[in-house]
Design a protein around this motif. Structure first.
Motif, short mmCIF file in Angstrom:
data_model
loop_
_atom_site.label_atom_id
_atom_site.label_comp_id
_atom_site.label_asym_id
_atom_site.label_seq_id
_atom_site.Cartn_x
_atom_site.Cartn_y
_atom_site.Cartn_z
N LEU A 216 -5.56 -9.69 -13.53
CA LEU A 216 -4.11 -9.59 -13.07
C LEU A 216 -4.01 -9.70 -11.49
O LEU A 216 -4.10 -9.05 -10.60
N ALA A 217 -3.84 -11.03 -11.10
CA ALA A 217 -3.86 -11.40 -9.76
C ALA A 217 -2.73 -10.74 -8.76
O ALA A 217 -3.03 -10.43 -7.62
N ASP A 218 -1.58 -10.51 -9.40
CA ASP A 218 -0.44 -9.76 -8.64
C ASP A 218 -0.40 -8.35 -8.81
O ASP A 218 0.65 -7.82 -8.29
N ALA A 219 -1.56 -7.64 -9.39
CA ALA A 219 -1.46 -6.45 -9.51
C ALA A 219 -1.90 -5.54 -8.15
O ALA A 219 -2.73 -6.22 -7.43
N THR A 220 -1.44 -4.36 -8.04
CA THR A 220 -2.07 -3.55 -6.98
C THR A 220 -2.56 -2.32 -7.63
O THR A 220 -1.89 -1.79 -8.54
N ASP A 221 -3.62 -1.84 -7.13
CA ASP A 221 -4.26 -0.60 -7.98
C ASP A 221 -3.33 0.73 -7.44
O ASP A 221 -2.71 0.74 -6.21
N GLY A 222 -3.54 1.61 -8.38
CA GLY A 222 -2.87 2.89 -8.30
C GLY A 222 -3.14 3.70 -6.92
O GLY A 222 -2.24 4.18 -6.34
N TRP A 223 -4.54 3.48 -6.73
CA TRP A 223 -4.88 4.44 -5.54
C TRP A 223 -4.43 3.75 -4.23
O TRP A 223 -3.75 4.67 -3.32
N THR A 224 -4.30 2.63 -4.04
CA THR A 224 -3.70 1.74 -3.06
C THR A 224 -2.34 2.38 -2.55
O THR A 224 -1.72 2.53 -1.68
N LEU A 227 -2.17 6.26 -2.12
CA LEU A 227 -2.48 6.46 -0.79
C LEU A 227 -1.38 6.18 0.22
O LEU A 227 -1.32 6.64 1.25
N GLN A 228 -0.98 4.89 0.07
CA GLN A 228 0.21 4.37 1.08
C GLN A 228 1.34 5.18 1.18
O GLN A 228 1.80 5.68 2.31
N SER A 229 1.78 5.76 0.01
CA SER A 229 3.06 6.50 -0.33
C SER A 229 2.65 8.03 0.61
O SER A 229 3.52 8.52 1.18
N THR A 234 6.38 8.92 1.68
CA THR A 234 7.69 8.08 0.90
C THR A 234 7.52 8.65 -0.65
O THR A 234 6.45 9.25 -1.11
N ASP A 235 8.62 8.48 -1.28
CA ASP A 235 8.74 9.00 -2.58
C ASP A 235 7.84 8.34 -3.73
O ASP A 235 8.08 6.80 -3.76
N MET A 360 -6.73 12.44 -13.53
CA MET A 360 -5.71 11.68 -12.76
C MET A 360 -4.86 12.75 -11.98
O MET A 360 -4.62 12.43 -10.70
N LEU A 361 -5.03 14.00 -12.26
CA LEU A 361 -4.44 15.01 -11.38
C LEU A 361 -5.27 15.45 -10.08
O LEU A 361 -4.69 15.09 -8.91
N ARG A 362 -6.42 14.93 -10.10
CA ARG A 362 -7.54 15.24 -9.22
C ARG A 362 -7.25 14.07 -8.24
O ARG A 362 -7.50 14.04 -7.03
N SER A 363 -7.06 12.83 -8.92
CA SER A 363 -6.69 11.71 -8.07
C SER A 363 -5.76 11.90 -7.23
O SER A 363 -5.67 11.12 -5.98
N PHE A 364 -4.67 12.23 -7.51
CA PHE A 364 -3.43 12.50 -6.72
C PHE A 364 -3.76 13.34 -5.71
O PHE A 364 -3.21 13.25 -4.54
N ASP A 365 -4.59 14.65 -5.92
CA ASP A 365 -4.93 15.32 -5.00
C ASP A 365 -5.87 14.61 -4.00
O ASP A 365 -5.75 15.07 -2.65
N TYR A 366 -6.73 13.56 -4.22
CA TYR A 366 -7.53 13.08 -3.40
C TYR A 366 -6.44 12.22 -2.33
O TYR A 366 -6.68 12.14 -0.97
N ALA A 367 -5.71 11.58 -3.18
CA ALA A 367 -4.84 10.64 -2.10
C ALA A 367 -3.92 11.39 -0.90
O ALA A 367 -3.61 10.92 0.00
N ALA A 368 -3.70 12.63 -1.30
CA ALA A 368 -3.01 13.42 -0.69
C ALA A 368 -3.84 14.05 0.65
O ALA A 368 -3.24 14.35 1.70
N HIS A 369 -5.09 13.96 0.52
CA HIS A 369 -5.86 14.60 1.48
C HIS A 369 -6.80 13.60 2.44
O HIS A 369 -7.60 14.27 3.08
N VAL A 370 -6.70 12.34 1.91
CA VAL A 370 -7.42 11.60 2.87
C VAL A 370 -6.69 11.29 4.26
O VAL A 370 -5.16 11.12 4.21
#
Length: 442
Positions: A216-224, A227-229, A234-235, A360-370
Motif C-alpha cells: 500500500l504505497a500511499d498508506a501511512t501507518d497509525g503510529w505516525t 504521534l503527529q496528532s 490536534t483532534d 491498541m489502548l497501550r499504543s495510544f498511551d505511548y503516542a501521547a508520552h513520546v
C-alpha cells in the motif's frame, strides 16, 4: 559443522560460524541479544547464485534446552559496493586464498531481485520451496529497497507494488502472517493485504520463510498519524473511533473464518495466574516495578474473581498503531505474525479479543508520552473513542468489561516495562506511568 548443500559455495559453514556469532547479537531481530551463544550451526543452505546463498542457522544458549532458528541471505565477494560496506560481517579466505567479504545480502539489490525471481518462478531449490496462489502473477523487473523501520523481521519493497516480508526467526509450521490473511481473503475480508506468493523450507523441517503481498504505497501507518496528532495537539478522535470499528470488524471476521470456542470454566483463573507469574518475573528484572507489585496482583486477582464469558478465537496477537495503515480514508490491518518471541502454537491458538484491544489502548498511551510534554488527556480521549467505535462493530462493549480490560492492559504494561528496561531505558517511564495509573484505577 557441515552442510552438504554448500559444496561449491565460496565460503564454508566453518568459516561463517565466528562471523555469525559476532554479528547476530547486534541485529534488531535476534532474540538472544542478552544471552551468550553456546553453539551455532548451519542446518540447511542453498546457493541462489555463485556468490549468494540462503542459510538456516541454529543457535543455542547455555543452560537452555530450546534453540532458535534464523534465516539469512548472505553474499561473498572480493569487492563490496560502498552502499553495502555497513552490512559486512567480516572477511574470510576464499578459493585460491583470495579474501572474500561476507555481507548481509538482503540489502543487496541484485540478491533481492534474485530472491523475488525465484519466488515468481516457483518450484524447489535446495531446502527451499517457492509457491504462489493460482492465477496470481508476480511481476518481474521491480526495483527493491529494504524498509528502514524497527521490526523483528526484514521487509523488502519492490517497485512500490509488492512487499516481501522475511521472517528472520523461523519456527516449524505455517506462519500466521501467511495463514490468517489468506483465510480472511477467502472469506471476503478486504482490509488486510492478501498474500500473493510465499516460500518455505522443505528440510530439515517445514517452516514459512517469507510472504509476498501487495504494498500500500500511499498508506501511512497509525503510529505516525497518532504521534503527529499528539505532538501537534490536534483532534484524532474520528480516526480513533474508525480504528475501533475496524478492529471490531476484524474480530468478527476472524471469528467467522476460524473456529470459536467457549472459554473453559477455569480459563480466567489460569490466565490471571499467568499474569501474576509474569509480574513476579518482571519485578525480579526491573526494581522500579517492585513498589507496584501488590496493587497489580490485586488487579489480576479481581480479574480472576470477576471472570469473563467472552469466547476464545483467533486474534491479531500484536495489535498496535504500527500494525495498521490509513489509506483511502480507511484502516487496513497488517502483520498478523503475532509476537515472534512466543511459540508458534500459542500464536496460532485461540485467545480473548480483549488482548488486541489492550494492545491498541497501550499504543495510544505511548503516542501521547513520546516527547518532552506528555498529553495524557489526548490518550484518554482516543482510548475512549476507540472503545466506542469497537462497541459499534464488535460483539461486545469494552467499556462494559472494565475489570477484564484493566487486567489485560496491566499485563501488557508489565511486558513493556521489561522490554524498555532491557532495550530502551529512556522509554521506561512510559509503561511505568501506565502501571501507576492502572494501580490507582481499581
Amino acid at each position: 559443522m557441515t552442510s552438504p548443500l554448500l559444496t561449491t559455495a565460496p565460503v564454508t559453514p566453518a568459516q561463517l560460524a565466528p562471523l555469525l556469532a559476532r554479528w547476530l547479537p547486534a541485529q534488531r531481530w535476534f532474540t538472544g541479544r542478552d544471552r551468550t551463544i553456546s553453539n551455532l550451526s548451519v542446518v540447511a543452505a542453498t546457493e541462489l547464485d555463485a556468490d549468494c546463498f540462503h542459510l538456516l542457522v541454529r543457535v543455542e544458549h547455555p543452560g537452555e534446552q530450546d534453540c532458535a532458528h534464523y534465516q539469512l541471505l548472505l553474499g561473498a565477494a572480493a569487492d563490496v559496493p560502498p552502499r553495502l560496506q555497513g552490512r559486512v560481517l567480516g572477511e574470510v579466505a576464499g578459493p585460491a586464498g583470495r579474501g572474500l567479504r561476507v555481507y548481509d545480502a538482503v540489502h543487496d539489490r541484485r540478491a533481492a531481485v534474485l530472491l523475488l525471481d525465484r519466488i515468481r518462478r516457483g518450484g524447489t531449490m535446495g531446502h527451499l520451496r517457492f509457491e504462489s496462489f493460482p492465477r496470481t502473477a508476480v511481476p518481474s523487473g521491480l526495483t527493491p529497497h529494504v524498509l528502514d523501520v524497527e521490526q523483528s523481521n526484514t521487509s523488502i519493497v519492490y517497485g512500490d507494488q509488492l512487499i516481501l516480508k522475511l521472517f528472520r526467526r523461523v519456527q516449524p509450521g505455517i506462519n500466521p502472517d501467511l495463514e490468517v490473511p489468506a483465510v480472511l481473503a477467502r472469506h471476503g475480508y478486504t482490509q488486510a493485504p492478501a498474500p500473493t506468493a510465499w516460500y518455505h523450507t522443505v528440510a530439515p523441517f517445514f517452516a514459512t520463510l517469507g510472504v509476498v503481498q501487495p504494498y500500500l504505497a500511499d498508506a501511512t501507518d497509525g503510529w505516525t498519524l497518532a504521534l503527529q496528532s499528539a505532538l501537534e495537539r490536534t483532534d484524532f478522535l474520528g480516526e480513533a473511533r474508525d480504528l475501533g470499528r475496524a478492529t471490531g470488524v476484524l474480530h468478527v471476521a476472524l471469528a467467522d473464518a476460524f473456529s470459536v470456542t467457549a472459554a473453559p470454566a477455569d480459563h480466567t483463573v489460569r490466565l490471571a495466574d499467568a499474569m501474576s507469574r509474569r509480574l513476579r518475573y518482571a519485578a525480579s528484572r526491573v526494581p522500579d516495578l517492585r513498589p507496584h507489585v501488590d496493587r497489580l496482583q490485586d488487579v489480576f486477582a479481581r480479574f480472576a474473581v470477576a471472570g469473563s464469558d467472552l469466547p476464545l478465537q483467533r486474534i491479531h496477537g500484536d495489535l498496535h498503531l504500527g500494525q495498521v495503515l490509513r489509506a483511502g480514508g480507511a484502516w487496513h490491518v497488517v502483520d498478523f505474525e503475532g509476537e515472534p518471541a512466543k511459540p508458534l502454537a500459542e500464536r496460532r491458538g485461540a485467545h480473548s479479543p480483549v488482548g488486541d484491544i489492550a494492545g491498541m489502548l497501550r499504543s495510544f498511551d505511548y503516542a501521547a508520552h513520546v516527547g518532552t510534554s506528555p498529553r495524557p488527556q489526548w490518550a484518554e480521549a482516543c482510548r475512549a473513542a476507540f472503545c466506542a467505535g469497537y462497541a459499534e462493530s464488535g460483539r461486545f462493549d469494552p467499556h462494559g468489561i472494565a475489570t477484564v480490560l484493566r487486567a489485560h492492559e496491566a499485563d501488557r504494561a508489565v511486558y513493556e516495562v521489561v522490554y524498555e528496561a532491557a532495550h530502551r531505558p529512556d522509554w521506561l517511564t512510559v509503561p511505568m506511568t501506565a502501571v501507576a495509573r492502572l494501580c490507582r484505577a481499581h
